[in-house]
Enzyme design. Structure first.
Site, mmCIF file in Angstrom:
data_model
loop_
_atom_site.group_PDB
_atom_site.id
_atom_site.type_symbol
_atom_site.label_atom_id
_atom_site.label_comp_id
_atom_site.label_asym_id
_atom_site.label_seq_id
_atom_site.Cartn_x
_atom_site.Cartn_y
_atom_site.Cartn_z
ATOM 1 N N ASP A 143 0.852 -1.188 0.000
ATOM 2 C CA ASP A 143 0.000 0.000 0.000
ATOM 3 C C ASP A 143 0.885 1.234 0.000
ATOM 4 O OD1 ASP A 143 -2.468 -1.379 0.125
ATOM 5 O OD2 ASP A 143 -2.255 -1.631 2.280
ATOM 6 N N ASP A 177 -7.136 -1.410 -4.313
ATOM 7 C CA ASP A 177 -8.156 -1.054 -3.320
ATOM 8 C C ASP A 177 -9.083 0.034 -3.868
ATOM 9 O OD1 ASP A 177 -6.929 -2.769 -1.489
ATOM 10 O OD2 ASP A 177 -5.679 -1.176 -0.661
#
EC number: 3.4.23.36
Length: 198
Positions: A143, A177
């Site tokens: 991420d 995401d």
């Protein structure tokens, strides 16, 4: 919308997702941060693949999670194929494509990153490392997108939380995401168009 166009959308998202993750892995150490606009930062973190950093306990928790997600991809893929076959509304096909692309993007990390990268802790990782950090199905999801729109101490007059540090929006996420969230968001906002009553 044709299956060919849906597949192209999925491919574009996957390429952007994986290029961004590989770039971060091979140029940033874990925890390294770059301020882009103050309220937008690049912050390299890794997680085991569940929302909000949650984990399934036990030695086989990660394998169980990854296996479940692989099975889910086949169901989402069938849903996409069936929707195209039935000439479903374009918004539904786009939404499913976004969700599928995001799911595949994070699955790639979970399945392969543990065996192609070495650790990012205190060093910049190497792609196709001789001593990888994990095992097949036990990779960590990368991420990097961080939007701390508000990061300050709350005024003392606010009940319960006054005087405490508060960050909004705190989660760090990735392109995959974003695709999943956008797909679900489209389904919620355009629910009647996506699922018209006959």
């Amino acid at each position: 919308m044709s299956l060919k166009k849906a597949s192209l959308l999925i491919l574009i998202i996957l390429v952007i997702d994986q290029v961004s993750k590989i770039y971060i892995k091979t140029n940033f150490m874990l925890g390294e941060e770059v301020d882009v606009l103050g309220w937008f930062r690049i912050l390299f973190v890794e997680n085991d693949g569940m929302a909000w950093g949650a984990k399934i306990p036990g030695a086989y928790g990660k394998i169980l999670l990854t296996s479940f997600r692989i099975v889910a991809i086949f169901f989402i893929g069938y849903w996409l194929w069936d929707s195209v076959r039935k000439k479903a509304p374009k918004i539904l096909i786009i939404s499913i494509s976004l969700i599928l692309a995001g799911a595949i993007g994070n699955i790639i990390d979970s399945v392969f990153y543990g065996v192609i990268f070495d650790s990012s802790l205190g060093q910049i990782a190497t792609l196709f490392a001789e001593e990888p950090y994990g095992e097949l199905l036990k990779g960590k999801v990368v991420d990097m997108l961080y939007f701390p729109l508000y990061n300050d101490t709350l005024p003392n007059w606010i009940p319960f939380w006054g005087g405490e540090r508060f960050v909004f929006f705190e989660p760090v996420f990735n392109i995959a995401d974003t695709a999943i969230s956008t797909g679900f968001g489209l389904l919620l906002v355009f629910n009647k168009k996506a699922f018209p009553k006959k």
